[in-house]
Write a protein that holds these residues in place. Structure first.
Motif, PDB file in Angstrom:
ATOM      1  N   VAL A   1     158.621 133.465  46.324  1.00  0.00           N
ATOM      2  CA  VAL A   1     158.548 133.133  44.544  1.00  0.00           C
ATOM      3  C   VAL A   1     156.988 132.907  44.612  1.00  0.00           C
ATOM      4  CG1 VAL A   1     159.280 131.232  43.097  1.00  0.00           C
ATOM      5  CG2 VAL A   1     161.379 131.882  44.761  1.00  0.00           C
TER       6      VAL A   1
ATOM      7  N   VAL B   1     163.304 132.594  39.646  1.00  0.00           N
ATOM      8  CA  VAL B   1     164.195 133.266  40.852  1.00  0.00           C
ATOM      9  C   VAL B   1     164.914 134.421  39.417  1.00  0.00           C
ATOM     10  CG1 VAL B   1     165.959 133.664  43.049  1.00  0.00           C
ATOM     11  CG2 VAL B   1     164.138 131.903  42.460  1.00  0.00           C
TER      12      VAL B   1
ATOM     13  N   HIS C   1     164.330 143.509  43.226  1.00  0.00           N
ATOM     14  CA  HIS C   1     164.557 142.364  44.532  1.00  0.00           C
ATOM     15  C   HIS C   1     164.050 143.453  45.798  1.00  0.00           C
ATOM     16  CE1 HIS C   1     167.032 139.626  46.719  1.00  0.00           C
ATOM     17  NE2 HIS C   1     165.487 139.826  46.748  1.00  0.00           N
TER      18      HIS C   1
ATOM     19  N   GLY D   1     155.150 137.777  42.452  1.00  0.00           N
ATOM     20  CA  GLY D   1     155.428 136.793  41.334  1.00  0.00           C
ATOM     21  C   GLY D   1     155.062 137.076  40.260  1.00  0.00           C
TER      22      GLY D   1
ATOM     23  N   GLU E   1     160.701 140.493  43.069  1.00  0.00           N
ATOM     24  CA  GLU E   1     161.134 139.349  44.184  1.00  0.00           C
ATOM     25  C   GLU E   1     161.242 140.061  45.593  1.00  0.00           C
ATOM     26  OE1 GLU E   1     164.818 137.374  43.283  1.00  0.00           O
ATOM     27  OE2 GLU E   1     164.299 137.002  41.928  1.00  0.00           O
TER      28      GLU E   1
END
Length: 400
Positions: A195, A214, A252, A278, A283
């Motif tokens: 994060v 997130v 991600h 971030g 992520e």
């Protein structure tokens, strides 16, 4: 109908915390069990392993240490046959010991008058000609030979094996099933997620202050890397490609080390080069201590695309109808991608980060089209992956 019990010794690279090879073992065990249920034969596996306790604990089968010759001999002596495979057992690219060891185990079984079976192996590279007559002699005495690609078959034919002596089949992992759904344990499959520039262990009870950063519904790009080039140029190019991808699309990045602990080190090497993603909305996370092949398969099934250097990361992906992006360090990567009517995105000595980013972005945008083009052929490969187990069970049935 009387049910008979048959003991089969299984030889391979098992018990070394390599998810791909463990998946091979699990796939063979599963296929043998399922095929035996269709016959009057019960299979009792005995696995040769580098860590017998772990193998017995993970699969619930008997296991003996692969390097204790007396124990190996006794296991083979009491068995009804030996399976060698799958994976890339007979190759001399990583050293001179593999070929003599695996051939030696097969030859021992043949000396003891046991039927021997080659299960979906990838043969080669065999760079030293001294090994050719050894392989020819051992394979000609086998009751069944199957390989996972045409190149391996061509090599064996070049040694004098007849074309009808060799089955070309998919890697057994194409037939590996997902695990049965269970309630997740709090300590299982620990992971870290980045994060901003802070790594947070989600299972350690760490609190994420800014939960809005997130993103839980981002496209998931699986990443399986390993060390190969001495100057790490392949990992540098992968990192550059991933950064380029994240500059265009929030994703991600899910790193999945297949061979522990070395692949985790390679993964973190790339993760460090990525820096702070971030501010781009992306992520980064990594699986931790994940050696159970079906749990890793579950991880892969949750991805939208998988970038893989490890062969079995690509096989896992294809088996779950997830588009694989192969990076070749060995001809076996190219060979598998060709079976999917695809090509690798590049090799470890010539990888373009921009091309990698573009390829992954296109697959994310056109995933449904990719699935439409490949679903039928992948389903066929999954079915064909069971052929060696069927052939072995049929042989044992005729013998009985």
């Amino acid at each position: 109908m009387v049910t008979t019990s048959q003991k089969l010794v299984i030889s391979g690279y098992y018990g070394f915390r390599n998810s791909g090879d463990e998946a091979v073992l699990k796939s063979i065990l599963t296929a043998l069990e399922e095929e035996s249920q269709r016959s009057n034969i019960t299979i009792e596996p005995i696995v040769l392993s580098g860590d017998p306790e772990s193998t017995t604990s993970m699969y619930g089968v008997r296991s003996v240490h692969r390097m204790k010759l007396k124990d190996v001999r006794e296991a083979i002596k009491e068995s009804d046959g030996l399976i060698s495979g799958g994976g890339s057992l007979l190759q001399d690219a990583t050293g001179l010991k593999s070929i003599p060891y695996y051939l030696g185990v097969i030859k021992l079984a043949q000396w003891l008058k046991k039927p021997t079976f080659i299960y979906a192996q990838g043969i080669g590279p065999v760079n030293r000609k001294i090994f050719n007559p050894m392989i020819r002699s051992v394979f000609k005495a086998c009751k069944y030979v199957s390989v996972r690609d045409e190149q391996s078959a061509d090599y064996l034919r070049g040694l004098g094996l007849q074309w009808n002596q060799i089955h070309v089949v998919p890697d057994p992992v194409m037939g590996l099933p997902l695990p049965e759904l269970k309630s997740p344990e709090p300590s299982s499959n620990a992971q870290e997620i980045t994060v901003g520039d802070q790594a947070v262990d989600l299972n350690a009870g760490d609190v994420i202050a800014d939960k809005t950063s997130v993103h839980t519904k981002l496209p998931v790009v699986g990443v399986s890397v390993r060390f190969w080039e001495s100057d790490r140029k392949e990992l540098t190019a992968i990192a550059a490609g991933l950064k380029k991808l994240c500059s265009k699309k929030a994703v991600h990045l899910r790193f999945m080390p297949f061979h522990l602990p070395i692949d985790e080190q390679a993964s973190r090497f790339v993760m460090e080069m990525l820096g702070d993603l971030g501010n781009k909305g992306s992520e980064v996370s990594i699986t931790k201590d994940l050696t159970d092949p079906q749990l890793m398969l579950q991880e892969v099934s949750n991805c939208d695309v998988v970038i893989g250097m490890r062969l079995h990361s690509l096989i896992y992906a294809a088996s779950q109808y997830v588009p694989p992006v192969g990076i070749s360090y060995d001809p076996k990567i190219d060979q598998f991608m060709l079976r999917l009517d695809s090509e690798t995105v590049g090799s470890t000595d010539a990888l373009d980060g921009d091309k990698l980013a573009k390829t992954v972005a296109n697959l994310l945008d056109q995933r449904s089209q990719w699935l439409k083009e490949h679903e039928e052929s992948i389903t066929e490969l999954k079915q064909e992956a069971r052929v060696p187990a069927q052939q072995i069970i049929n042989y044992l049935g005729r013998k009985g």
